[in-house]
Design a protein around this motif. Structure first.
Motif, PDB file in Angstrom:
ATOM      1  N   UNK A   9       0.810  -1.220   0.000  1.00  0.00           N
ATOM      2  CA  UNK A   9       0.000   0.000   0.000  1.00  0.00           C
ATOM      3  C   UNK A   9       0.842   1.268   0.000  1.00  0.00           C
ATOM      4  N   UNK A  10       2.077   1.143   0.446  1.00  0.00           N
ATOM      5  CA  UNK A  10       2.898   2.344   0.596  1.00  0.00           C
ATOM      6  C   UNK A  10       3.172   3.001  -0.744  1.00  0.00           C
ATOM      7  N   UNK A  11       2.947   2.252  -1.836  1.00  0.00           N
ATOM      8  CA  UNK A  11       3.345   2.789  -3.140  1.00  0.00           C
ATOM      9  C   UNK A  11       2.644   4.101  -3.455  1.00  0.00           C
ATOM     10  N   UNK A  12       1.438   4.231  -2.998  1.00  0.00           N
ATOM     11  CA  UNK A  12       0.764   5.495  -3.285  1.00  0.00           C
ATOM     12  C   UNK A  12       0.545   6.349  -2.036  1.00  0.00           C
ATOM     13  N   UNK A  13       0.710   5.749  -0.862  1.00  0.00           N
ATOM     14  CA  UNK A  13       0.451   6.521   0.350  1.00  0.00           C
ATOM     15  C   UNK A  13       1.718   7.210   0.855  1.00  0.00           C
ATOM     16  N   UNK A  14       2.850   6.484   0.827  1.00  0.00           N
ATOM     17  CA  UNK A  14       4.066   7.073   1.369  1.00  0.00           C
ATOM     18  C   UNK A  14       4.868   7.814   0.300  1.00  0.00           C
ATOM     19  N   UNK A  15       4.760   7.339  -0.931  1.00  0.00           N
ATOM     20  CA  UNK A  15       5.440   8.025  -2.029  1.00  0.00           C
ATOM     21  C   UNK A  15       4.365   8.364  -3.048  1.00  0.00           C
ATOM     22  N   UNK A  16       3.600   9.421  -2.777  1.00  0.00           N
ATOM     23  CA  UNK A  16       2.373   9.662  -3.552  1.00  0.00           C
ATOM     24  C   UNK A  16       2.669  10.070  -4.986  1.00  0.00           C
ATOM     25  N   UNK A  17       1.638  10.007  -5.854  1.00  0.00           N
ATOM     26  CA  UNK A  17       1.828  10.480  -7.224  1.00  0.00           C
ATOM     27  C   UNK A  17       2.316  11.921  -7.161  1.00  0.00           C
ATOM     28  N   UNK A  18       3.222  12.266  -7.998  1.00  0.00           N
ATOM     29  CA  UNK A  18       3.765  13.617  -7.950  1.00  0.00           C
ATOM     30  C   UNK A  18       5.086  13.663  -7.239  1.00  0.00           C
ATOM     31  N   UNK A  19       5.542  12.546  -6.658  1.00  0.00           N
ATOM     32  CA  UNK A  19       6.884  12.533  -6.083  1.00  0.00           C
ATOM     33  C   UNK A  19       7.793  11.732  -7.017  1.00  0.00           C
ATOM     34  N   UNK A  20       9.087  11.938  -6.882  1.00  0.00           N
ATOM     35  CA  UNK A  20      10.008  11.480  -7.914  1.00  0.00           C
ATOM     36  C   UNK A  20      10.014   9.957  -8.083  1.00  0.00           C
ATOM     37  N   UNK A  21       9.714   9.229  -7.000  1.00  0.00           N
ATOM     38  CA  UNK A  21       9.724   7.769  -7.093  1.00  0.00           C
ATOM     39  C   UNK A  21       8.566   7.224  -7.911  1.00  0.00           C
ATOM     40  N   UNK A  22       7.553   8.032  -8.122  1.00  0.00           N
ATOM     41  CA  UNK A  22       6.413   7.564  -8.908  1.00  0.00           C
ATOM     42  C   UNK A  22       6.198   8.531 -10.075  1.00  0.00           C
TER      43      UNK A  22
ATOM     44  N   UNK B 288       7.009   3.897  10.003  1.00  0.00           N
ATOM     45  CA  UNK B 288       6.555   3.906   8.603  1.00  0.00           C
ATOM     46  C   UNK B 288       6.442   2.504   8.027  1.00  0.00           C
ATOM     47  N   UNK B 289       7.196   1.583   8.595  1.00  0.00           N
ATOM     48  CA  UNK B 289       7.322   0.248   8.009  1.00  0.00           C
ATOM     49  C   UNK B 289       6.367  -0.767   8.620  1.00  0.00           C
ATOM     50  N   UNK B 290       5.451  -0.292   9.443  1.00  0.00           N
ATOM     51  CA  UNK B 290       4.559  -1.211  10.139  1.00  0.00           C
ATOM     52  C   UNK B 290       3.524  -1.790   9.165  1.00  0.00           C
ATOM     53  N   UNK B 291       3.551  -3.119   8.981  1.00  0.00           N
ATOM     54  CA  UNK B 291       2.633  -3.776   8.038  1.00  0.00           C
ATOM     55  C   UNK B 291       1.776  -4.828   8.753  1.00  0.00           C
ATOM     56  N   UNK B 292       0.592  -5.070   8.233  1.00  0.00           N
ATOM     57  CA  UNK B 292      -0.197  -6.206   8.706  1.00  0.00           C
ATOM     58  C   UNK B 292       0.524  -7.454   8.203  1.00  0.00           C
ATOM     59  N   UNK B 293       0.962  -8.340   9.110  1.00  0.00           N
ATOM     60  CA  UNK B 293       1.807  -9.465   8.683  1.00  0.00           C
ATOM     61  C   UNK B 293       1.194 -10.272   7.548  1.00  0.00           C
ATOM     62  N   UNK B 294       2.023 -10.586   6.562  1.00  0.00           N
ATOM     63  CA  UNK B 294       1.605 -11.462   5.469  1.00  0.00           C
ATOM     64  C   UNK B 294       0.750 -10.785   4.417  1.00  0.00           C
ATOM     65  N   UNK B 295       0.560  -9.462   4.552  1.00  0.00           N
ATOM     66  CA  UNK B 295      -0.321  -8.757   3.602  1.00  0.00           C
ATOM     67  C   UNK B 295       0.413  -7.527   3.051  1.00  0.00           C
TER      68      UNK B 295
ATOM     69  N   UNK C  40      -0.793   2.616  12.427  1.00  0.00           N
ATOM     70  CA  UNK C  40       0.408   3.252  12.974  1.00  0.00           C
ATOM     71  C   UNK C  40       1.264   3.790  11.824  1.00  0.00           C
ATOM     72  N   UNK C  41       1.437   2.978  10.778  1.00  0.00           N
ATOM     73  CA  UNK C  41       2.260   3.396   9.636  1.00  0.00           C
ATOM     74  C   UNK C  41       1.613   4.573   8.915  1.00  0.00           C
ATOM     75  N   UNK C  42       0.276   4.539   8.824  1.00  0.00           N
ATOM     76  CA  UNK C  42      -0.400   5.653   8.133  1.00  0.00           C
ATOM     77  C   UNK C  42      -0.213   6.959   8.908  1.00  0.00           C
ATOM     78  N   UNK C  43      -0.320   6.861  10.236  1.00  0.00           N
ATOM     79  CA  UNK C  43      -0.144   8.068  11.056  1.00  0.00           C
ATOM     80  C   UNK C  43       1.294   8.579  10.947  1.00  0.00           C
TER      81      UNK C  43
END
Ligand code: FES
Length: 758
Positions: free
Chosen positions: A78-91, A187-194, A200-203
């Protein structure tokens, strides 16, 4: 979601799932091997994406940015669009990607990054300062990940962004720094296996983005000398990079997020992995300790073997067929550099950690438009970490299983890396020598370099002042007053010359060279053949004549012995010390740098022999002054006379530097003797006409050496048993008396046997 036009079903139980919590602890490299061999275009039914693992395939996709596009981000969760949103250099795709990258790229050019070396070295030295005490007296442990690999890039990033250092006294600034660091880990907190981020990561993501936007606002109000201010002041084709538009702020804060995640986490991964691999491969560590020029190769090999950024993702803009499998337009494709870098089609014996592996292209820093912007910085940090920490850790070993950092599935990074060190059983004096020699050699591993003569001026009769600059104007290694370098001359013997410029000037070195008609030819070469524009190899710097802190100094220089003293008086003056210089020479015209010394007024006493006679050493040194340190450099008769006058001074008062070997009497023993090399398990005979160094080298045991005449200190070796016959010009009388180390290029044995730590 795109569906596979041609099934690329994996054979048997081949199941690649980087979300699986145990994926990176259960032989990911075995899975990659099977993917490369059995399903080079892997289709994940569960997650709906393809994966490429062969070197040529991953590289080709990374280079084809028109087909393999980035607008959906490089992550697979999910981080692909939430942490490095469209409009940033990684995307971002071109042309906007290159426009935005051009703003930040100049800051990361190798030449500019090289200017950070001293600051990074200071950070690393502070981090490892306490380790030595822990290792003394029977060994200690250190968590290399938490105590070096993570804090080092954090500090460097904070410095680049103009954020407070760990020494900032303001508690509010420290709290701000702590908060950012804390969020980073969340930032790296993920629901295990998903692929799902936790709340927490979103906040934390929202917090970090807000932090960076606020930082931009601060710098907009009041700029500083930092990267954020450069962003604020930059424009792209005349349009301000940081505008008032929210979308532009998103670009900038997204860029800072990428720099943060890439600069900190990847470098922490590379550094931790480097130390982990050297713990697991003591034979490779021994190679580095014996030949520090291999340090940069070790960094590249670690980057290849366990690439911190294991995977990155793209989206196809058209149908693409690879190995007979067609990936339709709109497919998500995972590129796995972590697999490509172990492809035996590209790398012989790919799973082996080999610091002597011939340099070749790897994909550790990516390729193409999204190639790692900060690669020069990551390489520099990892190299310095190794140069500074390895001599302290010595022959360390893992003290427990390392643990993984709970990151996104993209990353392979250590959270904890406990190691035990200082358990070599060496006696303290052997440890001390081992540390001195290894530190010198590792710290100078990169330092044999080609410089260029940019000025050559007559400084006095028979003396030229040379100014050297690094090749391509790269800064030359840092040095301190009293240091010298080797000039490795093509067609004349290597010779040591003191640095006599300003240590704060990292752009270049200044040397003073006296023509010696009876010497071995080096000074004649410099005077007669070396010209402005010529390249010259420089090794070092090395310092056997360091300036020790003191409230009062007496400097005595004779002739060309003024060279190491020049930076010393500058340092003494800057420190507010009470100092005097007495400078003797044959004739005023033969005394170099008099113009420069005039600025110090009557602190400097110029004593040409043909005007004022010999120096009045009795008057200068007749009465010991307990709080004064005496520093003397010059011809042998002056040094001998000063040593004699200082015999009654407190121990440690006198410091001398010799350019030529001190005259020695007859050796204590004229017969052959035996040397036992404890580490190597060899017993060798040293005949009367050969040095210990030459015998040891002939037996295939590597020892670093330079001058071969007992003046530079490079070949210092710890003595475990036996009594040395000291014949060098480096050790003080107290050090000679201790008898626990020796310069094996010239010193010999008093008895019939020496045991050395070789
Ligand atoms: Fe210089 Fe031995 S090599 S002191």
């Amino acid at each position: 979601m795109a569906q596979p036009a041609t099934a690329a079903a994996p054979a048997g139980t081949l199941d690649y799932d980087p979300f699986r919590p145990d994926f990176y602890t259960s032989d990911p490299f075995g899975t990659y091997r099977r993917m490369r061999d059995e399903a080079p275009v892997y289709w994940s039914e569960r997650w709906g994406w393809y994966a490429l693992t062969r070197f040529e395939d991953v590289r080709a996709a990374a280079l084809d940015a028109d087909t393999f596009r980035s607008f959906e981000g490089m992550d697979i969760d999910d981080s692909r669009l939430e942490q490095v949103p469209p409009g940033s250099i990684g995307s971002m795709d071109n042309p906007r990607h290159d426009q935005v990258r051009s703003v930040v790229q100049p800051y990361f050019l190798p030449r500019r990054i090289a200017g950070l070396e001293d600051g990074i070295r200071t950070v690393v030295r502070e981090l490892v300062a306490s380790w030595r005490d822990r290792g003394a007296g029977g060994g200690g442990t250190v968590d290399v990940a938490q105590e070096l690999a993570w804090p080092m890039p954090f500090d460097v990033f904070f410095h680049l962004m103009g954020l407070p250092s760990r020494h900032d006294p303001d508690p509010l600034e420290q709290a701000r720094r702590d908060q950012l660091e804390h969020w980073t880990h969340e930032l790296k907190d993920r629901v295990p296996g998903t692929p799902h981020l936790t709340e927490v990561a979103r906040a934390a993501t929202a917090g970090v983005q807000r932090f960076f936007i606020d930082l931009l606002e601060e710098r907009r109000r009041s700029g500083r000398d930092d990267l954020v201010t450069e962003f604020v002041n930059a424009d792209i084709d005349g349009v301000p990079f940081v505008g008032d538009r929210v979308t532009t702020e998103s670009e900038v804060s997204g860029l800072m997020m990428i720099l943060f995640l890439g600069g900190v986490e990847s470098t922490a991964g590379l550094t931790g992995t480097l130390f982990e691999l050297l713990a697991e491969n003591p034979d490779q560590r021994a190679l580095l300790q014996a030949d520090p020029s291999l340090v940069p190769a070790a960094v590249e090999e670690a980057m290849r073997l366990i690439t911190p950024l294991q995977l990155t993702a793209r989206t196809t803009s058209r149908d693409v067929t690879v190995h007979g499998v067609t990936m339709p337009a709109g497919s998500r494709v995972v590129l796995i550099p972590g697999a490509a870098n172990r492809d035996d089609r590209q790398f012989p014996d790919p799973d082996r950690f080999d610091v002597t592996r011939p340099r070749g292209r790897h994909l550790g820093f990516g390729e193409g438009v999204h190639g790692c912007l900060g690669a020069p910085l990551a390489r520099l940090e990892a190299r310095i970490a190794l140069e500074e920490a390895l001599p302290v850790l010595g022959d360390y070993e893992l003290a427990g299983p390392p643990t993984f950092y709970p990151s996104s599935p993209n990353m392979y990074v250590w959270k904890n890396l406990p190691v035990a060190f200082g358990r070599s059983g060496r006696r303290p004096h052997v440890e001390a020598v081992h540390h001195r020699t290894t530190t010198v050699t590792l710290a100078t591993a990169e330092l044999e370099t080609t410089a260029r003569v940019v000025a050559k001026q007559e400084a006095a009769d028979g003396v030229v002042a040379l100014t050297l600059r690094g090749a391509d104007d790269r800064p030359l290694p840092a040095w301190e007053p009293g240091a010298h370098v080797d000039l490795v001359l093509d067609g004349a013997p290597t010779r040591q010359y003191s640095l006599c410029g300003d240590p704060a000037d990292s752009a270049g070195y200044r040397l003073g060279v006296l023509r010696d008609p009876d010497g071995r030819g080096s000074s004649r070469y410099v005077h007669d053949r070396l010209a402005v524009g010529h390249p010259v190899r420089v090794r070092g710097p090395r310092n056997n004549f360091p300036l020790v802190g003191s409230p009062r100094y007496l400097f005595i220089a004779g002739g060309i012995g003024i060279t190491p003293v020049l930076p010393m008086i500058r340092a003494a003056e800057a420190a507010g010390a009470d100092w005097r210089l007495v400078y003797g020479g044959r004739r005023r015209a033969s005394m170099a740098f008099l113009d420069e010394l005039a600025q110090y007024g009557d602190r400097v006493s110029v004593r040409p022999q043909d005007e004022t006679g010999l120096l009045d050493l009795d008057g200068l040194l007749g009465t010991p002054e307990p709080d004064t340190l005496v520093y003397c450099c010059g011809p042998e008769p002056l040094l001998a006379a000063v040593e004699q006058r200082c015999a009654g001074w407190p121990r440690g008062s006198l410091h001398v530097e010799r350019f030529a070997p001190r005259p020695q009497g007859e050796p204590a023993r004229t017969e052959a003797f035996e040397v036992v090399l404890e580490q190597s398990g060899l017993t060798l005979t040293v005949p009367p006409d050969r040095s210990i160094l030459s015998v040891v080298e002939a037996a295939g045991v590597g020892v670093l050496s330079s001058c071969a005449e007992g003046t530079c200190g490079t070949c210092e070796t710890a003595v475990l048993a036996g009594e040395p016959d000291h014949r060098d010009s480096v050790l003080s009388e107290d050090e000679r008396q201790a008898g626990d180390c020796m310069m094996i290029c010239v010193s010999r044995a008093r008895g019939d046997r020496l045991v050395l730590d070789l």
